[in-house]
Design an enzyme around this catalytic site. Structure first.
Site, PDB file in Angstrom:
ATOM      1  N   ARG A   1      43.306  39.945  29.365  1.00 31.44           N
ATOM      2  CA  ARG A   1      42.873  41.213  29.965  1.00 31.44           C
ATOM      3  C   ARG A   1      42.068  40.932  31.231  1.00 31.44           C
ATOM      4  NH1 ARG A   1      38.109  40.355  29.763  1.00 31.44           N
ATOM      5  NH2 ARG A   1      37.721  42.202  31.019  1.00 31.44           N
ATOM      6  N   GLY A   2      41.705  42.036  31.938  1.00 34.39           N
ATOM      7  CA  GLY A   2      40.990  41.890  33.203  1.00 34.39           C
ATOM      8  C   GLY A   2      42.034  41.806  34.312  1.00 34.39           C
ATOM      9  N   ALA A   3      41.786  42.534  35.411  1.00 35.95           N
ATOM     10  CA  ALA A   3      42.827  42.714  36.429  1.00 35.95           C
ATOM     11  C   ALA A   3      43.402  41.401  36.979  1.00 35.95           C
ATOM     12  CB  ALA A   3      42.296  43.604  37.548  1.00 35.95           C
TER      13      ALA A   3
ATOM     14  N   GLN B   1      33.812  44.724  25.667  1.00 34.78           N
ATOM     15  CA  GLN B   1      34.002  43.592  26.596  1.00 34.78           C
ATOM     16  C   GLN B   1      32.655  43.089  27.129  1.00 34.78           C
ATOM     17  OE1 GLN B   1      35.864  46.347  26.519  1.00 34.78           O
ATOM     18  NE2 GLN B   1      37.922  46.010  27.311  1.00 34.78           N
TER      19      GLN B   1
ATOM     20  N   ARG C   1      50.777  47.514  30.679  1.00 36.40           N
ATOM     21  CA  ARG C   1      49.594  48.386  30.830  1.00 36.40           C
ATOM     22  C   ARG C   1      49.682  48.998  32.231  1.00 36.40           C
ATOM     23  NH1 ARG C   1      43.933  45.730  29.559  1.00 36.40           N
ATOM     24  NH2 ARG C   1      43.306  47.891  29.195  1.00 36.40           N
TER      25      ARG C   1
ATOM     26  N   ASP D   1      39.944  47.637  38.619  1.00 39.36           N
ATOM     27  CA  ASP D   1      41.340  47.456  38.217  1.00 39.36           C
ATOM     28  C   ASP D   1      42.298  47.926  39.306  1.00 39.36           C
ATOM     29  OD1 ASP D   1      39.690  47.866  35.539  1.00 39.36           O
ATOM     30  OD2 ASP D   1      41.430  46.580  35.175  1.00 39.36           O
TER      31      ASP D   1
ATOM     32  N   ASN E   1      38.049  51.613  37.375  1.00 35.41           N
ATOM     33  CA  ASN E   1      37.528  50.489  36.594  1.00 35.41           C
ATOM     34  C   ASN E   1      37.256  50.977  35.174  1.00 35.41           C
ATOM     35  OD1 ASN E   1      36.638  47.710  36.443  1.00 35.41           O
ATOM     36  ND2 ASN E   1      34.541  48.481  36.315  1.00 35.41           N
ATOM     37  N   LYS E   2      36.804  50.062  34.332  1.00 34.19           N
ATOM     38  CA  LYS E   2      36.554  50.358  32.923  1.00 34.19           C
ATOM     39  C   LYS E   2      35.747  51.635  32.748  1.00 34.19           C
ATOM     40  CE  LYS E   2      37.751  48.594  30.074  1.00 34.19           C
ATOM     41  NZ  LYS E   2      38.983  49.050  29.383  1.00 34.19           N
TER      42      LYS E   2
HETATM   43  O1  MRU Z   1      40.689  46.926  29.553  1.00 39.02           O
HETATM   44  P1  MRU Z   1      40.285  45.680  30.276  1.00 39.02           P
HETATM   45  O2  MRU Z   1      39.346  44.830  29.491  1.00 39.02           O
HETATM   46  O3  MRU Z   1      41.466  44.909  30.812  1.00 39.02           O
HETATM   47  O4  MRU Z   1      39.477  46.216  31.531  1.00 39.02           O
HETATM   48  C1  MRU Z   1      38.969  45.292  32.457  1.00 39.02           C
HETATM   49  C2  MRU Z   1      38.107  45.907  33.480  1.00 39.02           C
HETATM   50  O5  MRU Z   1      37.996  47.107  33.573  1.00 39.02           O
HETATM   51  C3  MRU Z   1      37.451  45.003  34.454  1.00 39.02           C
HETATM   52  O6  MRU Z   1      36.229  45.525  34.867  1.00 39.02           O
HETATM   53  C4  MRU Z   1      38.361  44.845  35.679  1.00 39.02           C
HETATM   54  O7  MRU Z   1      39.634  44.433  35.310  1.00 39.02           O
HETATM   55  C5  MRU Z   1      37.816  43.888  36.642  1.00 39.02           C
HETATM   56  S1  MRU Z   1      37.946  42.271  35.987  1.00 39.02           S
HETATM   57  C6  MRU Z   1      37.641  41.131  37.078  1.00 39.02           C
END
Ligand code: MRU
Length: 320
Positions: free
Chosen positions: A44-46, A185, A82, A226, A236-237
């Site tokens: 996970r994470g962009a 997270q 996703r 993201d 973002n999250k």
């Molecule tokens: O649902 P996730 O855990 O994939 O969400 C991740 C985020 O929202 C992060 O803040 C974003 O991807 C930046 S990560 C460097």
């Protein structure tokens, strides 16, 4: 250790669903397994999703190289696993563009994307640390949200890479990691990474962020993205928007750190982004729940965006 890599013909990931209890590497040899890992947030994470998308296409080429129809549907599965982080589809499409040249070319492209993300993390760390020092002076007390460290990239990270760099320089104040409901997270992954780094930190519930800012306990909010839209709207999250409102009210900088691979100049604004709605059972069981995984922070609440190539000062009218 890399969060994601291609090793001996398979994709290796650190399984983030098991952290912080267990640090375990999962070996993935099919597109279906990779898509399951993406959807369950094992990876996970962009930035990490971008690399996963590219390696997913490499897996597809390996599995279905001779069957155009199956190959096309496997690539589609990866690309759409996703919807919100632009990196995933972008990484997959870049790799898919090399499919006519065969598996080796696709894998070389995916490896190149992995290496680009590693270099981007290093560039963002330095530039972001410089900016925070400029905005807040020595030893800023930072609040961060979700997880933006090595686990969200390949190594290094985005916003948490900046935090780590300030720590390395000896110019970081105490950090607040917001919990990041519902999948934690922040409380699970960011807390684990900050512990490993030896950073002084505390975890707070998501709703405490704006109040801690109002009480004067935070000098800057620093987090990832993201997708960054053409007008600077930042996806973002979920919970990010509330922190941005809190930062504005408290008069402190709100800084977004993300690689150029997260900047989506083709999407005009946050209103045009598909926000992933996840299963309500992740929030609570037994009663109905709504579970948007991301939110949109309007560009006018963002002080600056730090990428691997530039600092965009939205507060000074600069444009993405
Ligand atoms: O649902 P996730 O855990 O994939 O969400 C991740 C985020 O929202 C992060 O803040 C974003 O991807 C930046 S990560 C460097």
């Amino acid at each position: 250790m890399r969060t994601i890599d291609w090793v001996d013909g398979v994709v290796e990931i650190i399984d983030q669903t098991l952290l912080p209890g267990r640090l375990e590497v999962r070996r993935i040899s099919t597109v279906e397994e990779l898509v399951d890992a993406i959807r369950s947030l094992a990876v996970r994470g962009a930035p990490a999703l971008g690399v996963a998308g590219a390696y997913g296409v490499a897996l597809a080429a390996k599995q279905h190289g001779g069957d155009a129809e199956r190959l096309r549907s496997a690539v589609h599965l990866v690309t759409t696993a996703r919807p919100t982080a632009v990196n995933l589809a972008r990484g997959a499409r870049r790799a898919a563009a090399r499919l006519p040249e065969g598996f080796d070319a696709v894998l070389a492209e995916a490896d190149a994307q992995r290496d680009e993300e590693i270099a981007a993390s290093a560039a963002m760390a330095g530039r972001g640390a410089d900016l925070l020092t400029e905005l807040c002076g020595a030893a800023p007390r930072v609040l961060t949200h979700c997880n933006t460290g090595a686990l969200a990239a390949v190594v290094g990270g985005t916003a948490l890479g900046v935090v780590a760099e300030l720590h390395r320089r000896g110019t970081l104040g105490p950090v607040i990691a917001s919990e990041t409901r519902p999948l934690l997270q922040g409380a699970r992954l960011t807390a684990w990474e900050l512990s490993q780094l030896g950073v002084d930190f505390r975890v707070a519930v998501d709703g405490a962020g704006p109040f801690l800012m109002a009480r004067g306990e935070v000098d800057a909010v620093v987090l990832g993205a993201d997708r960054i839209c053409a007008n600077g709207d930042t996806v973002n999250k979920v919970g990010t928007y509330a922190h941005a409102l809190g930062a504005r009210r408290a008069g402190i900088p709100f800084v977004v750190v993300a690689p150029e691979t997260t900047v989506d100049a083709d999407t005009a604004s946050g209103a045009d982004v598909e926000i992933e709605d996840r299963d309500g059972a992740e929030v609570i069981s037994g009663v109905p729940a709504v579970n948007p995984a991301f939110d949109v922070t309007p560009h006018d609440l963002v002080t600056a965006i730090v990428t691997d190539r530039r600092v965009i000062r939205l507060d000074r009218g600069e444009r993405v």
